[in-house]
Design a protein around this motif. Structure first.
Motif, short mmCIF file in Angstrom:
data_model
loop_
_atom_site.label_atom_id
_atom_site.label_comp_id
_atom_site.label_asym_id
_atom_site.label_seq_id
_atom_site.Cartn_x
_atom_site.Cartn_y
_atom_site.Cartn_z
N TYR A 48 -1.38 75.63 52.39
CA TYR A 48 -2.50 75.36 51.47
C TYR A 48 -3.18 76.65 51.00
O TYR A 48 -3.34 76.87 49.79
N ASN A 69 -7.23 60.36 39.16
CA ASN A 69 -7.40 58.95 39.54
C ASN A 69 -8.36 58.74 40.70
O ASN A 69 -8.79 57.62 40.95
N THR A 125 -13.63 63.18 50.20
CA THR A 125 -12.52 62.56 49.47
C THR A 125 -11.45 62.25 50.51
O THR A 125 -11.62 62.53 51.70
P1 NAP Z 1 -7.72 63.91 47.02
O1 NAP Z 1 -8.78 62.87 47.05
O2 NAP Z 1 -6.68 63.91 48.08
O3 NAP Z 1 -7.05 63.85 45.58
C1 NAP Z 1 -5.93 64.62 45.28
C2 NAP Z 1 -5.51 64.28 43.87
O4 NAP Z 1 -4.36 65.10 43.56
C3 NAP Z 1 -5.10 62.81 43.70
O5 NAP Z 1 -5.51 62.36 42.44
C4 NAP Z 1 -3.59 62.90 43.78
O6 NAP Z 1 -2.92 61.86 43.09
C5 NAP Z 1 -3.36 64.23 43.05
N1 NAP Z 1 -2.02 64.75 43.25
C6 NAP Z 1 -1.40 65.10 44.40
N2 NAP Z 1 -0.13 65.47 44.16
C7 NAP Z 1 0.05 65.37 42.81
C8 NAP Z 1 1.13 65.62 41.93
N3 NAP Z 1 2.32 66.04 42.38
N4 NAP Z 1 0.95 65.42 40.60
C9 NAP Z 1 -0.23 64.98 40.13
N5 NAP Z 1 -1.29 64.69 40.90
C10 NAP Z 1 -1.15 64.90 42.23
O7 NAP Z 1 -8.34 65.37 47.06
P2 NAP Z 1 -9.68 66.01 46.45
O8 NAP Z 1 -10.52 66.38 47.59
O9 NAP Z 1 -10.23 65.17 45.33
O10 NAP Z 1 -9.06 67.36 45.89
C11 NAP Z 1 -9.10 67.74 44.52
C12 NAP Z 1 -8.91 69.24 44.46
O11 NAP Z 1 -10.00 69.89 45.15
C13 NAP Z 1 -7.64 69.73 45.13
O12 NAP Z 1 -7.05 70.76 44.37
C14 NAP Z 1 -8.13 70.29 46.46
O13 NAP Z 1 -7.28 71.26 46.98
C15 NAP Z 1 -9.49 70.84 46.07
N6 NAP Z 1 -10.41 71.01 47.19
C16 NAP Z 1 -10.90 69.94 47.87
C17 NAP Z 1 -11.78 70.14 48.93
C18 NAP Z 1 -12.38 68.98 49.69
O14 NAP Z 1 -13.16 69.23 50.65
N7 NAP Z 1 -12.08 67.74 49.36
C19 NAP Z 1 -12.16 71.44 49.29
C20 NAP Z 1 -11.65 72.52 48.58
C21 NAP Z 1 -10.78 72.29 47.52
P3 NAP Z 1 -2.31 60.57 43.89
O15 NAP Z 1 -3.46 59.60 44.04
O16 NAP Z 1 -1.24 60.08 42.98
O17 NAP Z 1 -1.81 61.05 45.21
#
Ligand code: NAP
Length: 220
Positions: A144, A12, A178
């Motif tokens: 994490y 989403n 994000t």
């Molecule tokens: P984000 O904007 O915080 O989005 C997290 C997503 O995970 C949201 O859609 C959230 O849904 C969903 N989520 C959390 N708990 C959940 C659950 N129990 N069931 C289903 N969905 C759930 O984070 P992002 O940066 O896009 O992260 C996406 C992935 O990239 C993650 O695995 C993160 O660890 C990884 N990552 C991100 C970064 C970075 O710099 N951003 C770096 C390394 C890795 P809701 O809206 O319902 O909460």
């Protein structure tokens, strides 16, 4: 890629939404895994996709979602949570991190991979992090890094048990703007999604059981 069915969890917003849009642009039929179905349906409508209610920390939600979806060709385990504080401070954070980033991906793979094996086609992308790399000290806040290290282990070990037609890879998106990454991060969600989209659409001779950033292998 036209017609390949892809499920993206946490689709989403953030990187998950960018992955979903990128795969849609390549002709995939996208199913957005979302916790808020009303909001998810609106996003899906705008991008000619569908949405399914999916809380990856809830076994019943996973079962219902898989029942509703049927089979997929591509699974992107993207949903993630970032706790705060130190690793040993908060057992609830540990459980939540493992539930969202290890148990959920495992359960989805358990339910969705058999049809991929049967159909002789599957692409699984586990969205991990450099913070889950042993080579980098398994860092990050709270649980994490431990959860991402376990997701990496799941990637490596499951790839070993699967035929080469079903590819399982992990990737680090880099530091991405994000809600999790914050406004100062270096990459846009689209840039962060690029390697995941590449891995989700690998050709038959593409890699499996690897860990990638910017489309290049990195150390576990
Ligand atoms: P984000 O904007 O915080 O989005 C997290 C997503 O995970 C949201 O859609 C959230 O849904 C969903 N989520 C959390 N708990 C959940 C659950 N129990 N069931 C289903 N969905 C759930 O984070 P992002 O940066 O896009 O992260 C996406 C992935 O990239 C993650 O695995 C993160 O660890 C990884 N990552 C991100 C970064 C970075 O710099 N951003 C770096 C390394 C890795 P809701 O809206 O319902 O909460």
């Amino acid at each position: 890629m036209t017609g390949r069915r892809a499920l993206v969890t946490g689709a989403n917003r953030g990187i998950g939404l960018a992955i979903a849009k990128g795969l849609a642009a390549k002709g995939c039929d996208i199913i957005l895994g979302v916790r808020d179905l009303a909001a998810g349906n609106q996003i899906a409508h705008d991008m000619n996709a569908s949405a399914v209610e999916l809380d990856v920390s809830d076994q019943r939600s996973i079962n219902h979602a898989v029942e509703a979806i049927g089979t997929v060709d591509i699974l992107v385990n993207n949903a993630g949570v970032l706790g705060a504080g130190r690793l040993l401070d908060d057992p609830k954070d540990f459980e939540r991190s493992m539930s969202v980033m290890v148990h959920g991906p495992y359960r989805l793979m358990h339910l969705l991979v058999p049809a991929m094996v049967h159909n002789r086609y599957g692409r699984i992308v586990n969205v991990s992090s450099g913070w889950g790399a042993f080579s980098d000290g398994v860092s990050g806040p709270a649980a994490y890094g431990v959860a991402k290290a376990a997701l990496n282990a799941l990637t490596l070990a499951s790839a070993r048990t699967l035929p080469d037609t079903v590819k399982v890879n992990a990737m680090c998106p880099g530091w991405v703007r994000t809600r999790m990454g914050g406004a100062s991060a270096a990459k846009s969600p689209e840039e962060g999604a690029d390697t995941a989209i590449w891995l989700a659409t690998l050709d038959a001779d593409g890699p499996t059981g690897g860990f990638f950033r910017d489309r290049k292998p990195i150390d576990w």
